[in-house]
Design a protein around this motif. Structure first.
Motif, short mmCIF file in Angstrom:
data_model
loop_
_atom_site.label_atom_id
_atom_site.label_comp_id
_atom_site.label_asym_id
_atom_site.label_seq_id
_atom_site.Cartn_x
_atom_site.Cartn_y
_atom_site.Cartn_z
N THR A 24 9.07 81.49 64.65
CA THR A 24 9.97 80.49 64.29
C THR A 24 9.65 79.11 64.51
O THR A 24 10.05 78.13 63.65
N CYS A 25 9.02 78.84 65.41
CA CYS A 25 8.66 77.65 66.00
C CYS A 25 7.43 77.54 66.92
O CYS A 25 6.95 78.55 67.36
N ASP A 26 6.67 76.41 66.83
CA ASP A 26 5.53 76.14 67.51
C ASP A 26 5.62 76.76 69.00
O ASP A 26 4.73 77.40 69.43
N GLY A 27 6.59 76.35 69.67
CA GLY A 27 6.83 76.59 71.17
C GLY A 27 6.91 78.21 71.43
O GLY A 27 6.24 78.55 72.23
N LYS A 28 7.57 78.79 70.45
CA LYS A 28 7.90 80.34 70.88
C LYS A 28 6.57 81.02 70.32
O LYS A 28 6.15 82.05 70.89
N LYS A 29 6.00 80.68 69.21
CA LYS A 29 4.48 81.19 68.86
C LYS A 29 3.73 81.10 70.02
O LYS A 29 2.91 82.19 70.12
N LYS A 30 3.31 80.26 70.73
CA LYS A 30 2.73 79.97 71.94
C LYS A 30 3.21 80.71 73.21
O LYS A 30 2.29 81.37 73.99
N ALA A 31 4.49 80.74 73.24
CA ALA A 31 5.10 81.63 74.24
C ALA A 31 5.04 82.80 74.21
O ALA A 31 4.70 83.52 75.48
N TRP A 32 4.84 83.66 73.19
CA TRP A 32 4.59 85.00 73.12
C TRP A 32 3.26 85.22 73.59
O TRP A 32 3.05 86.47 74.38
#
Lengths: 423, 423
Positions: free
Chosen positions: A143-151
């Motif tokens: 959904t968003c840049d931050g979450k993509k990288k948090a995974w």
């Protein structure tokens, strides 16, 4: 309060740090919630859940695991709970709504990341949240840049399955999302050893729809001129819905709705007549983030609706229950979930339509659009939201904030000035 | 310098504001570039292009339009130029690399947006960039949160077509990207009235591949122990490649490569023997962003490679030229473009492999990883990049900066300290 220390210890939690959190939360809850007058009796359930937030539900999840069941942790309203339920898994929310977890997240994430993501990652890495310890697998989405990288960071020590949410809403994107749901079915089947059948998925669709119907009943009551429940209490119900068993969630929300409907009939309001009605739009408010509701409602207004993931986006739109094949059901799931209008889509004009519709339905006197600092998606979209509200002649205030309390009094001044404008 | 004022006026540009930019750029270029010694003779072409950057190429694009041709503006290395070329359109870069345009972008975008996006939007809205005025259509992509939302703003007064880039790299994502390329073919055909055939697309694939081969030749020379070209000059060639005619780009890069290959044979270096070799990784450096290269190369080191969109990601990997059907060619395009490892993908481990490989190939003594402030994707990924470099025993420095010059001396101090560490 029951003693859950042994359970927390067995979960490998950092007990010392967790004790600090456990000491703070009841005070915050007391100040924010228990100070309210004339609350619906059925809020007692939600108060109880908060009082044992890291105990009562986690112990149920562990019971489920002891019987061989699996627990999936999710972060987003696009992940279809129905699939997990159909395979016999339990879904729990994993959002982080407290500043307590933010410093832990900042150890591995840029400070310029929204507090929600920082708190989630911090809660996991610092071992101060039982839900993050219990979940057998986390289900992420793009959904968003931050979450993509948090995974990527979370996947270093927990299995993470990521669903690739299309970034647009063309007809083919519904097909793409249905394909992702099919992949998700395979992942859940493999994890649980269960089988998602037309029968089990049909039952799960009805179960989650019933939960949506129950939550919608409570929100329907919030549309009334007689406001039978505070915004704070409405929000709390929604926040807890992310963690609760879906059948109990529906049962409790229905009981609450029964009471609210009676209150409306009896003219029982928790606010004086003429209290200004506020629609809150924007980024999600994960438990225990009650900051804005508290500021607004202690400034003399009522929050009557949240156009948020922790709000209407969670329960609006039902999944078509008439499908009898797995393929038809998956398409129906895709169709329902793609109706959600998150700022992660481009364009996202449907959200503007939602906001204008909700302002009308909930008879809002004004809209407060809020952005969690460093959420670039909602921040950028604020411009078109504010413009649409202006064009529609609806008074609107734009607020950016985070989980800290440092800006609380500044926000209070701005909110009060806005409320005065509403006359 | 030719007089392009009439052209700029006809393009509806803000001449007064544009004059300010035109006055500043030659000074910056002179200080940064013309002060270098022993530059390759073939840099004269690139110097000329910079000296008429808003004149010479724009006037060619306008000529193309006068003959009924169309111009597409693009922002990203994932958009396949081949498709546009096959339909008879011309592609031009639209990136904004100057602080000059940032305040214009901040009028409509959050300050917490990266300078590249703010500058692009500002260049368009403030009417101070001819490329943004000329393009008949912008081609966007869903690479990051900031761009996804920027398209909505740009689309308010220019046609924008957005390609939905998959956010992951599973086998089905290659198919998804091929489908997006097929949609793009339809869009370009409709705009140009041209037809993309196996013949025209085959020719376009060879044309763009030749450009890639030529750029790669120059970069190949940068691997030599004898460093025949400065990093600044290498970067300039790449930056201009985004705007130039592809055949001329290849021709000029090949001429430059001829000269560099001769220099290597003759032992002619632009740096003293033993100069430390730096691989620069991270966010793109759009023209005229020469800040880091200038700081590094005036601190006594040489930039030998850029693992960036304005670097290896632009030319590495050729499109398979053996396909003879349109379907086969589209799949080959998808396969090539998906090889690019941008931080917008989750996970993006291929980029770590790229960085370690490039450090080896270019014999880097150290790596400087750079992030354009508020690019959450690359910022978050810095952690795994720095960790991988540490594990590989490669000295690395992590830098975050923007387009302003305020941090230049601070950065210089850090860079110099890092270079001293390299011994």
């Amino acid at each position: 309060m029951a003693d859950y220390r042994k359970m927390w210890e067995e979960l490998g939690m950092d007990l010392e740090s967790h004790d600090t959190l456990c000491a703070v939360l009841p005070v915050a809850f007391g100040d924010t919630y228990l100070s309210q007058e004339n609350r619906p009796e059925n809020m007692a359930f939600y108060d109880f859940v908060v009082s044992e937030i890291h105990g009562v539900r986690p112990s149920e999840l562990i019971e489920h695991q002891k019987k061989g069941g699996k627990v999936l942790g999710t972060f987003c309203v696009y992940v279809p709970d129905e699939v997990a339920v159909a395979a016999g898994a339990v879904v729990t929310g994993l959002c982080g709504g407290s500043q307590f977890w933010v410093p832990g997240g900042e150890k591995v994430l840029p400070k310029n990341t929204c507090s929600l993501i920082k708190a989630s990652v911090g809660a996991r890495l610092d071992r101060t949240c039982p839900f993050f310890r219990i979940a057998d697998m986390y289900i992420g989405e793009t959904t968003c840049d931050g979450k993509k990288k948090a995974w990527e960071i979370l996947a270093e020590d927990v299995p993470v399955h990521v669903m690739d949410l299309p970034q647009m809403k063309r007809p083919q994107d519904y097909t793409k999302w249905a394909d992702e749901i099919r992949i998700f079915i395979g992942v859940v089947e493999k994890l649980t050893g269960g089988k998602v059948t037309a029968e089990s998925l049909g039952a799960a669709i009805r179960l989650i729809n019933n939960k949506r119907r129950a939550l919608a009943r409570v929100y329907e009551c919030r549309k009334s001129e007689v406001i039978p429940i505070s915004g704070k209490d409405g929000l709390l119900m929604t926040q807890i819905a992310f963690f609760d068993d879906p059948a109990r969630c529906a049962e409790m929300a229905n009981k609450l709705a029964d009471e609210l409907e009676k209150r409306i009939k009896d003219g029982v309001s928790v606010f004086p007549k003429g209290t200004k009605r506020i629609l809150l739009t924007g980024t999600p408010l994960a438990i225990p983030n009650w900051k804005l509701h508290h500021l607004i409602e202690t400034s003399g207004a009522a929050v009557v609706c949240e156009e948020m993931c922790t709000g209407t986006r969670y329960f609006e739109h039902l999944v078509d229950e008439s499908q009898t094949t797995l393929d038809g059901q998956v398409d129906a799931l895709a169709a329902r979930y793609m109706k959600n209008n998150c700022a992660c889509f481009t364009p996202n004009t449907g959200r503007i339509d939602d906001i204008l519709r909700l302002a009308r339905e909930y008879k809002a006197d004004g809209v407060i659009n809020t952005n969690l600092k460093f959420c670039g998606l909602y921040d950028t979209e604020s411009r078109s939201v504010m413009r649409a509200l202006k064009d529609a002649g609806i008074p609107a205030l734009n607020i950016e904030t985070d989980y800290t309390d440092t800006d609380a009094e500044q926000l209070r001044t701005r909110i009060q000035a806005f409320l005065e404008l509403l006359g």
